[in-house]
Design an enzyme around this catalytic site. Structure first.
Site, PDB file in Angstrom:
ATOM      1  CB  CYS A 129      -0.998  -0.037   1.155  1.00 34.60           C
ATOM      2  SG  CYS A 129      -2.327   1.198   0.995  1.00 34.60           S
TER       3      CYS A 129
ATOM      4  CG  HIS B  61      -4.278  -3.245   2.364  1.00 31.12           C
ATOM      5  ND1 HIS B  61      -3.340  -2.875   3.312  1.00 31.12           N
ATOM      6  CD2 HIS B  61      -4.839  -2.100   1.927  1.00 31.12           C
ATOM      7  CE1 HIS B  61      -3.346  -1.554   3.448  1.00 31.12           C
ATOM      8  NE2 HIS B  61      -4.241  -1.058   2.609  1.00 31.12           N
TER       9      HIS B  61
ATOM     10  CD  GLU C  76      -2.403  -5.936   4.812  1.00 34.09           C
ATOM     11  OE1 GLU C  76      -2.626  -4.748   5.098  1.00 34.09           O
ATOM     12  OE2 GLU C  76      -1.826  -6.295   3.762  1.00 34.09           O
TER      13      GLU C  76
END
Length: 205
Positions: A79, A182, A184
């Site tokens: 990001c 992202h 994650e």
């Protein structure tokens, strides 16, 4: 050991938890010896470009990051961590980025679109990348951003997405990897992308 660079970025904990879920040994640190001694290094990030650069300078992390890249340690920006690798951002005029890669960060045009761009968008792969090994064309990942990368070297762009403009969603150059989205927060696909990164150099590519 995977080092996550700690400069008070917002998404550090979620990146750490995702890597621990994958069974990786992780350290969240701003200690130069730990960063340069790590098998791999991750630069996460949520927030403003200028504030982030000030934090990196405050913690004397700019030369450490550049040394890690020069020493060919596999390096992943996530990001804002992607954006910081480049030269400048329209978000913070006059603030120099790390300048490790060539290109600029631009504001997403608000022509009938909601900005920030929040949600799932599909990826397209103009160039091959180890980061997306086993990931199908058109796979959806999760984005949260108001600014996007326009890379100068098109050959390093490993993924794109469309949101009013063509967004360079990921890049790969030698030992440097970075993604605007992202992983994650991108469910099983995101975990696979992180697994691909941690597997680099372990015979998985």
């Amino acid at each position: 050991m995977i080092a996550i660079i700690d400069y008070d970025a917002g998404n550090i904990k979620s990146v750490e938890k995702a890597l621990q879920f994958l069974g990786e040994e992780v350290v969240v640190t701003r200690n130069p010896k730990e960063i340069l001694g790590a098998e791999k290094v991750i630069l996460p990030g949520v927030g403003a470009f200028g504030d982030a650069m000030r934090k990196l300078e405050q913690y004397e992390l700019v030369p450490v990051i550049k040394q890690a890249v020069e020493e060919k340690i596999p390096f992943l920006g996530i990001c804002l961590g992607l954006q910081l690798l480049f030269e400048s951002s329209e978000e913070s005029p006059g603030v120099e980025g790390l300048g490790i890669l060539k290109g600029s960060i631009r504001r997403i045009p608000e022509e009938g679109l909601k900005v920030p761009h929040i949600g799932w968008n599909s990826l397209h792969f103009p160039n091959k990348s180890g980061l997306f090994s086993g990931i199908a064309e058109g796979t959806y990942v999760y984005f949260v951003h108001s600014y996007y990368l326009a890379a100068e070297e098109k050959e390093i762009v490993s993924a794109t997405t469309e949101y009013g403009v063509t967004i360079h969603a990921a890049v790969e150059k030698e030992n440097i990897f970075a993604c605007q989205f992202h992983p994650e927060k991108s469910s099983d696909i995101g975990l696979q992308i992180l697994q691909n990164f941690v597997g680099i150099g372990r015979g998985s590519r």
